[in-house]
Design an enzyme around this catalytic site. Structure first.
Site, PDB file in Angstrom:
ATOM      1  N   LYS A  22     120.621-101.456  59.869  1.00 24.88           N
ATOM      2  CA  LYS A  22     121.092-100.255  59.585  1.00 24.88           C
ATOM      3  C   LYS A  22     122.691-100.098  59.890  1.00 24.88           C
ATOM      4  CE  LYS A  22     119.218 -97.051  62.567  1.00 24.88           C
ATOM      5  NZ  LYS A  22     120.581 -96.201  63.642  1.00 24.88           N
ATOM      6  N   SER A  23     123.413-100.473  61.082  1.00 20.12           N
ATOM      7  CA  SER A  23     124.371 -99.786  60.746  1.00 20.12           C
ATOM      8  C   SER A  23     125.226-100.492  60.107  1.00 20.12           C
ATOM      9  CB  SER A  23     125.014-101.138  61.996  1.00 20.12           C
ATOM     10  OG  SER A  23     125.043-100.052  63.963  1.00 20.12           O
ATOM     11  N   ASP A 320     121.250-100.526  71.866  1.00 19.18           N
ATOM     12  CA  ASP A 320     120.633 -99.922  71.683  1.00 19.18           C
ATOM     13  C   ASP A 320     118.737-100.199  72.015  1.00 19.18           C
ATOM     14  OD1 ASP A 320     121.756 -97.773  70.122  1.00 19.18           O
ATOM     15  OD2 ASP A 320     121.656 -98.710  67.867  1.00 19.18           O
ATOM     16  N   ARG A 351     117.918 -91.245  76.516  1.00 16.75           N
ATOM     17  CA  ARG A 351     117.012 -92.664  76.401  1.00 16.75           C
ATOM     18  C   ARG A 351     116.470 -92.573  77.978  1.00 16.75           C
ATOM     19  NH1 ARG A 351     118.604 -95.417  70.938  1.00 16.75           N
ATOM     20  NH2 ARG A 351     117.893 -95.012  69.962  1.00 16.75           N
TER      21      ARG A 351
HETATM   22  C1  S3P Z   1     126.305 -97.605  65.752  1.00 18.74           C
HETATM   23  C2  S3P Z   1     127.011 -97.442  67.275  1.00 18.74           C
HETATM   24  C3  S3P Z   1     126.045 -97.465  69.224  1.00 18.74           C
HETATM   25  C4  S3P Z   1     124.065 -96.925  68.392  1.00 18.74           C
HETATM   26  C5  S3P Z   1     124.170 -96.468  67.301  1.00 18.74           C
HETATM   27  C6  S3P Z   1     124.815 -97.558  65.894  1.00 18.74           C
HETATM   28  C7  S3P Z   1     126.700 -97.863  65.154  1.00 18.74           C
HETATM   29  O1  S3P Z   1     126.519 -96.212  68.858  1.00 18.74           O
HETATM   30  O2  S3P Z   1     123.963 -97.369  69.409  1.00 18.74           O
HETATM   31  O3  S3P Z   1     122.896 -96.588  66.828  1.00 18.74           O
HETATM   32  O4  S3P Z   1     127.165 -98.371  63.904  1.00 18.74           O
HETATM   33  O5  S3P Z   1     127.735 -97.458  65.260  1.00 18.74           O
HETATM   34  P1  S3P Z   1     127.971 -95.060  70.090  1.00 18.74           P
HETATM   35  O6  S3P Z   1     128.897 -95.704  68.195  1.00 18.74           O
HETATM   36  O7  S3P Z   1     126.990 -93.801  70.462  1.00 18.74           O
HETATM   37  O8  S3P Z   1     127.585 -95.959  71.301  1.00 18.74           O
END
Ligand code: S3P
Length: 435
Positions: A22-23, A320, A351
């Site tokens: 996803k990221s 996550d 969470r």
């Molecule tokens: C993500 C960063 C994380 C993660 C999120 C996706 C990203 O969040 O929890 O699911 O794609 O950069 P944070 O930057 O708020 O820690």
């Protein structure tokens, strides 16, 4: 709200490929939209969150073509191009990543004005964390109570800056790095703890001048990105649910293929290994960096688990998956304590509350702490019961895995939330169970 029941079942057996990351999919679509030449993305995640990103770049004038077999072609508008819609509302849905990354680009578009808003959960996600550095760079940006969406971005000229991240957040880091490509001079961001580095890798692939020295990253202004095709690996955060299931359900053995093994994302696998989980994997070593994402296999089998302590330094690479650490802890012998994870309160749900209340309802001995939780296990399975996903995809999938490994089964309220990141979750689970 949809409910689904997960009875004790198993073992899980066979080969399995997780859905696309996803990221990395979000970043691929955004960097594709900022490119002048078309960018073909193989294995783009087809889920609610990443569809929000495609919808947003379409609204901003980029072309999005479905090339079939999970491949998406983005015809970008260029980094500095006048965006087609110089105003309007952009719906980020449930996606915190889109909410935090996109303003980095929009803030540097003189003359434009956009309002970013989303669902009920997104309206509780803090944006002051991006407002502060963007304002420091000269951006005009307003938020509800200066802290929450809707977020209004007035595009303008940006100036390079130096910003020390007050919290570990890859989203904030990425927002500033994106804005840094548009800002005059150079922009330096200093992290306290290493968070996921997918943006740095895609910057390197796009041939953007940037330097990395430990936790300090400097990006300089550029005119255009030079980005070739991107192949998105499987998502280790989605794979983590099947890893947890294989660890907890007796006799299981699952080989997870084509999964991302980036060190900055694989903290959960390292923590589970320390708890005694049988996970064979060629995980990336700390500090390794390349412009491609490492991909490989995880071979996971059921076995007894022991409690562990998770230190604050370990949190960003497992952020996550920390709720799954709680689940493993509930089945392990001894205490499992997570420290330095206050950021969990700002995710799709709170969470810490969701996992403590949820697992307590299933019979676990777990309590919240100021910055995490503590679980006391005696090595026996959870009883089971009902868990409310609270609209959070990762809590819904955690409930399902808890059910398979439990004594009496688990009812998950709001199972449909899984479609945010993993629409085929139940299908993939049934296939590994052979049902
Ligand atoms: C993500 C960063 C994380 C993660 C999120 C996706 C990203 O969040 O929890 O699911 O794609 O950069 P944070 O930057 O708020 O820690």
């Amino acid at each position: 709200m949809s409910a689904a029941r997960f009875e004790p079942a198993g073992p899980l057996r066979g080969n399995y490929e997780p859905p696309a990351d996803k990221s990395i999919s979000h970043r691929a679509a955004l960097f594709g939209a900022m490119s002048d030449e078309p960018v073909s993305i193989a294995n783009y995640l087809d889920a609610a969150d990443t569809r929000s990103t495609l919808d947003a770049v379409l609204r901003l004038g980029a072309g999005v073509e479905d090339e079939g077999h999970g491949r998406v072609l983005i015809r970008g508008v260029g980094l500095h191009a006048p965006l087609e819609t110089t105003g309007g509302r952009l719906d980020v849905g449930n996606s915190g990543t889109l909410l935090r990354l996109l303003p980095g680009w929009l803030a540097g578009q003189p003359g434009g004005e956009w309002v970013l808003d989303g669902d009920e959960s997104i309206r509780r996600r803090p944006v002051d964390r991006i407002v502060a550095p963007l304002r420091q760079m000269g951006a005009r940006i307003d938020a509800r109570d200066d802290r929450l969406p809707p977020l209004t971005v007035h595009g303008g000229e940006l100036h390079g800056t130096r910003y020390e991240l007050p919290m570990a957040s890859a989203q904030v880091k990425s927002c500033v790095l994106i804005a840094g490509m548009l800002a005059d001079g150079s922009t330096t961001i200093v992290e306290g703890r290493q968070s996921r580095d997918h943006t740095e890798r895609i910057l390197a692939r796009s041939r953007v001048p940037f330097e990395r020295d430990g936790l300090t990253i400097t990006v300089s202004q550029v005119d255009e990105l030079e980005l070739d095709a991107i192949a998105v690996p499987g998502d280790p955060s989605s794979a983590a649910f099947m890893v947890a299931a294989a660890c907890l359900v007796p006799d299981s053995r699952v080989v997870i293929q084509n999964t991302g093994l980036n060190w900055t994302r694989c903290g959960f696998f390292r923590i589970a290994q320390r708890m005694g989980a049988v996970i064979l994997a060629d995980l990336e070593e700390p500090g390794e960096f390349s412009d491609v994402e490492p991909v490989g296999e995880l071979d996971v089998a059921h076995g007894p688990l022991l409690g562990t302590e998770v230190a604050p330094e370990e949190v960003p690479a497992a952020i996550d998956e920390l709720t799954l650490v709680a689940l493993l802890g509930a089945f392990a012998e001894g205490d499992t304590v997570v420290h330095g994870a206050g950021e969990l309160r700002h995710k799709e749900s709170d969470r810490i509350a969701a996992v403590v209340d949820g697992l307590t309802a299933l019979g676990a001995d777990i309590e919240a702490t100021d910055d995490g939780f503590a679980v006391h296990g005696d090595g026996s399975p959870l009883r089971g019961g009902t868990i409310d996903a609270r609209g959070d995809h990762r809590i819904a999938m955690l409930g399902a895995i808890a059910g398979l490994a439990s004594r009496d089964g688990v009812e998950v309220l709001g199972m449909d939330a899984a479609a945010i990141s993993y629409p085929a979750f139940e299908r993939d689970l049934r296939r590994l169970l052979g049902t």
